[in-house]
Design a protein around this motif. Structure first.
Motif, PDB file in Angstrom:
ATOM      1  N   MET A   1       0.853  -1.200   0.000  1.00  0.00           N
ATOM      2  CA  MET A   1       0.000   0.000   0.000  1.00  0.00           C
ATOM      3  C   MET A   1       0.882   1.241   0.000  1.00  0.00           C
ATOM      4  N   LEU A 166      -0.430  -2.558   9.600  1.00  0.00           N
ATOM      5  CA  LEU A 166      -1.498  -3.543   9.740  1.00  0.00           C
ATOM      6  C   LEU A 166      -2.429  -3.523   8.534  1.00  0.00           C
ATOM      7  N   SER A 167      -2.564  -2.357   7.886  1.00  0.00           N
ATOM      8  CA  SER A 167      -3.368  -2.324   6.671  1.00  0.00           C
ATOM      9  C   SER A 167      -2.725  -3.177   5.595  1.00  0.00           C
ATOM     10  N   VAL A 170      -3.647  -6.621   6.301  1.00  0.00           N
ATOM     11  CA  VAL A 170      -5.013  -6.919   5.838  1.00  0.00           C
ATOM     12  C   VAL A 170      -5.019  -7.158   4.337  1.00  0.00           C
ATOM     13  N   LEU A 171      -4.301  -6.314   3.599  1.00  0.00           N
ATOM     14  CA  LEU A 171      -4.272  -6.478   2.148  1.00  0.00           C
ATOM     15  C   LEU A 171      -3.662  -7.825   1.773  1.00  0.00           C
ATOM     16  N   LEU A 173      -3.814 -10.528   3.635  1.00  0.00           N
ATOM     17  CA  LEU A 173      -4.825 -11.541   3.954  1.00  0.00           C
ATOM     18  C   LEU A 173      -5.887 -11.594   2.859  1.00  0.00           C
ATOM     19  N   LEU A 174      -6.326 -10.405   2.406  1.00  0.00           N
ATOM     20  CA  LEU A 174      -7.375 -10.360   1.382  1.00  0.00           C
ATOM     21  C   LEU A 174      -6.850 -10.942   0.069  1.00  0.00           C
ATOM     22  N   ARG A 177      -6.800 -14.633   0.308  1.00  0.00           N
ATOM     23  CA  ARG A 177      -8.141 -15.195   0.164  1.00  0.00           C
ATOM     24  C   ARG A 177      -8.562 -15.211  -1.308  1.00  0.00           C
ATOM     25  N   MET A 203      -9.940 -14.707   9.515  1.00  0.00           N
ATOM     26  CA  MET A 203      -8.968 -13.706   9.094  1.00  0.00           C
ATOM     27  C   MET A 203      -8.800 -12.654  10.184  1.00  0.00           C
ATOM     28  N   LEU A 207      -5.403 -11.859  12.024  1.00  0.00           N
ATOM     29  CA  LEU A 207      -4.886 -10.487  12.086  1.00  0.00           C
ATOM     30  C   LEU A 207      -4.626 -10.081  13.531  1.00  0.00           C
TER      31      LEU A 207
END
Lengths: 264, 313
Positions: A1, A166-167, A170-171, A173-174, A177, A203, A207
Motif C-alpha cells: 500500500m 497492519l493495513s 489486511v491487504l 490476507l485479502l 483469500r 482472518m 490479524l
C-alpha cells in the motif's frame, strides 16, 4: 500500500500551515461549537461562517474550493436527517406520494433540515482543512499540550504509526483469500454467507494474533532503544504572537457570527 | 476499499449541544476510570499493546465479505476487543479508533465524539464483556462462543438503538422513522458482527488459548461488569419496543403514513447503508419479535459454536 494512503496532509507553505497546531485545534473546536450554537434558520450567520471557511481555504493556499470538493463524504448520513422534513408543528408545504406512502414536508421541517445540513457541512469542511494543513503527529502533540492524557495520545500515536503496517497485513490476507478463491465466470463459487462470515472471522483472528505478537516485538525493540513511556518530538511547539493573534481574531469573528445569528 | 465508513458514526450538527455534552461527560467518566486503572495496574508495556490493538481494530474494519446484491458485511470489532483485552482496555482502544476516524477521516464529529465513543466503545464494552464474563469460567467452549455471539449482536443493536434515541432527542430525526430504520439495519449487521466475532474467538481459542484463560479474563473485570452487562442488555431489549410505542412517536407522520393500518405489510427498501422501512408495530409484537430474534441468534450461535468445536475436535 502506498505510504500516503492514510495521510491527509498536503505539504505546502502557507500561513495556515505555519500556525501552531494548538491554535488550529482550538479554532476547529470553537468553529464546530459555534455551528452547534447557531439557532435554526440563522441563514445570515451560516453564510458568514461559510465566508470564514472560504477565507481559511484561501489562507491555506490549497485553493478556494479545496474543502468543498472533499466534503461530500458526510452526505450519506443526511438520509438520517431527512425525516426532520416532516416536522408535525408547521405549515404543510406539499403532499408527496412515495410507494403508496403519503409524506407531508412542513416549513419548520424544511428550516430544521436545512440548518442541520449546513451545520454538518461546515463542520466537516473545517475538519478536512485541519488535517490538510497539520501533520498528524503535530496534531497529536497539540492534544497533549491541551491536557489530553498522555496515555491516550500515545495510544493514538501508535495507532497512526502502525495503521499502515497492519493495513498492509489486511491487504495480504485479502489477497491470499482472493488467490485461493478461483471461480468460473457465471458459476456460483464459495459457500453460504455464514461460511464467508466465518472465513472473515478467521482472518480477523489471524490479524489479531499477528498484531498482538507484533506489539510484543515492537515493545522489546523500543525498550532496547530507551523507551520510557513517552514519545518525543523534535518540534519546539512554542506559541508566538502571530498564533495568539490568530486565535483571538477567530474567536472574535465567531462571536460576531453568534451575535448576527441571535439578532437576525 | 481502503476505508469504509461504518454507519454508526454521527457527524457534527446532528446532535444538539445538551445531548452532545451529556454524552461527553459520560464518556469522559468511563475513559477517565479506564485511564487511571491503566496507569495503576499496568506497566508501560500496555500502551504500545493498546495502540497496536487500536490499529488492529482499524485495519480489521477493512475486512469484508460479500453478502448479496453488491453489499458486503463489515466487522466493527468493539465486542471482540472488550472480550479479549478486557473492558477497560477495550474502551481505550475504541476511543483511540473513533478519535482517529473523526480527526483524520471526518467520519464522525468532534462535538458528538463523546456520543460516538459511548455508543461504539463503552456500550459495546459493557454488553460485550459483561455477557461473555457470565460464562468465561465455564469449560464449555460452545457456551462461551454462543455468549460472545449474542454479546456481539446485542452490542451492535444497542449501539444502533442509542444512536437513534440520541438523534431523536436532538430533534434531528423522527423517532418512528429512525428507530425502525436503525434497528432494522443493525439487526442484520449485528448478525454479521456476531458471526465474525465467534469465528475469530474460536480461532483464538485454538491458537492462543492462554489469552482467554478463565483467570486471565476474570482479572480484567469483576462481577460488576456481569451485572452491568445484564442490566444494559435488558434495557436495550425492552426499550426498543417501548420507545416504538411512545404515543409522541406516533403523531402526524404515523397517521400520514397510515402504517397503523397497513402494519407489517408496509413496503420497505434496503439502501446500502441505511434503510427507511416504514415499519409500524405494536409494543407487544415488537417485544415478541425482539425476543424471537434474540433466541434465533442464540440458537444460531450455539449451532455455529458446536460446528466449530466439532471441526477442531
Amino acid at each position: 500500500m502506498h505510504v500516503n494512503a492514510f495521510d491527509r496532509y498536503y505539504a505546502t507553505e502557507s500561513p495556515l500551515h505555519r500556525l501552531d497546531a494548538r491554535v488550529k485545534v482550538l479554532g476547529l473546536i470553537a468553529f464546530v461549537l459555534s455551528n452547534a450554537l447557531l439557532p435554526d434558520g440563522a441563514w445570515a450567520a451560516f453564510g458568514l461562517t461559510w465566508l470564514l471557511l472560504l477565507l481559511a481555504n484561501l489562507a491555506s493556499h490549497l485553493g478556494p474550493d479545496f474543502t468543498f470538493r472533499r466534503s461530500f463524504i458526510a452526505l450519506p448520513f443526511m438520509l438520517v436527517a431527512l425525516s426532520a422534513l416532516f416536522a408535525p408543528n408547521g405549515q404543510p408545504l406539499a403532499e408527496w406520494n412515495l410507494l403508496g406512502l403519503s409524506l407531508t414536508p412542513t416549513d419548520t421541517g424544511l428550516i430544521r433540515f436545512g440548518s442541520i445540513l449546513l451545520r454538518t457541512w461546515l463542520s466537516v469542511q473545517a475538519g478536512i482543512l485541519l488535517v490538510a494543513v497539520t501533520p498528524f503527529p503535530d496534531l497529536i502533540h497539540a492534544f497533549e499540550h491541551l491536557r489530553v492524557p498522555a496515555i491516550l495520545t500515545t495510544i493514538i500515536a501508535f495507532l497512526y504509526r502502525y495503521l499502515f503496517v497492519l493495513s498492509d497485513e489486511v491487504l495480504r490476507l485479502l489477497r491470499a483469500r482472493d488467490s485461493r478463491s478461483a471461480a468460473i465466470p457465471g458459476q456460483k463459487s464459495g459457500r453460504s454467507v455464514f461460511w464467508r462470515a466465518q472465513i472473515t472471522g478467521h482472518m480477523a483472528g489471524q490479524l489479531f494474533l499477528r498484531s498482538y505478537e507484533r506489539s510484543d516485538r515492537i515493545y522489546h525493540a523500543m525498550l532496547a532503544r530507551g523507551y520510557t513511556g513517552h514519545i518525543r518530538t523534535l518540534r519546539a511547539h512554542v506559541m508566538r504572537r502571530r498564533d495568539w493573534l490568530s486565535l483571538v481574531l477567530l474567536i472574535a469573528a465567531l462571536l460576531v457570527v453568534q451575535l448576527i445569528g441571535r439578532i437576525g | 476499499m481502503h476505508y469504509a465508513p461504518a454507519p454508526l458514526h454521527i457527524p457534527d450538527g446532528f446532535l444538539n449541544l445538551v445531548t452532545s455534552l451529556v454524552f461527553w461527560a459520560l464518556t469522559g467518566l468511563f475513559v477517565g476510570i479506564a485511564l487511571s486503572r491503566t496507569n495503576k495496574a499496568l506497566g508501560e508495556k500496555q500502551v504500545p499493546l493498546m495502540g497496536i490493538m487500536a490499529a488492529f481494530i482499524f485495519a480489521a474494519q477493512m475486512l469484508n465479505f460479500p453478502v448479496a446484491g453488491g453489499t458486503s458485511g463489515h466487522f466493527l470489532g468493539g465486542a471482540l476487543a472488550a472480550i479479549v483485552l478486557g473492558p477497560w482496555a477495550g474502551i481505550l482502544v475504541m476511543t483511540a479508533v473513533i478519535a482517529v476516524q473523526a480527526l483524520l477521516f471526518q467520519d464522525g464529529g468532534l462535538l458528538v465524539m463523546g456520543a460516538n465513543i459511548f455508543n461504539m466503545g463503552v456500550l459495546t464494552a459493557i454488553i460485550g464483556f459483561g455477557l461473555y464474563r457470565i460464562v468465561s469460567a465455564s469449560a464449555n467452549k460452545t457456551l462461551k462462543l454462543a455468549a460472545a455471539g449474542v454479546a456481539a449482536w446485542l452490542s451492535t443493536v444497542a449501539a444502533a438503538l442509542l444512536t437513534a434515541l440520541q438523534l431523536w432527542l436532538s430533534g434531528t430525526s423522527r423517532l418512528e422513522i429512525v428507530l425502525p430504520a436503525m434497528l432494522g439495519v443493525h439487526l442484520l449487521i449485528g448478525i454479521g458482527e456476531a458471526l465474525i466475532t465467534v469465528a475469530a474467538l474460536a480461532f483464538l481459542m485454538q491458537t492462543r488459548p492462554d489469552l482467554l484463560e478463565a483467570e486471565n479474563v476474570a482479572a480484567k473485570g469483576g462481577t460488576g461488569w456481569v451485572i452491568a452487562g445484564i442490566l444494559v442488555s435488558l434495557v436495550a431489549v425492552l426499550l426498543s419496543p417501548l420507545a416504538s410505542a411512545d404515543p409522541d412517536g406516533l403523531e402526524r407522520v404515523a397517521e400520514d403514513l397510515g402504517f397503523l393500518d397497513t402494519g407489517l405489510d408496509a413496503p420497505y427498501q434496503i439502501l446500502p447503508d441505511y434503510t427507511i422501512p416504514f415499519l409500524g408495530e405494536t409494543a407487544l409484537s415488537t417485544i415478541i419479535a425482539g425476543l424471537v430474534g434474540a433466541f434465533v441468534v442464540l440458537g444460531l450461535m450455539i449451532l455455529v459454536g458446536g460446528l466449530l468445536k466439532k471441526r477442531s475436535a
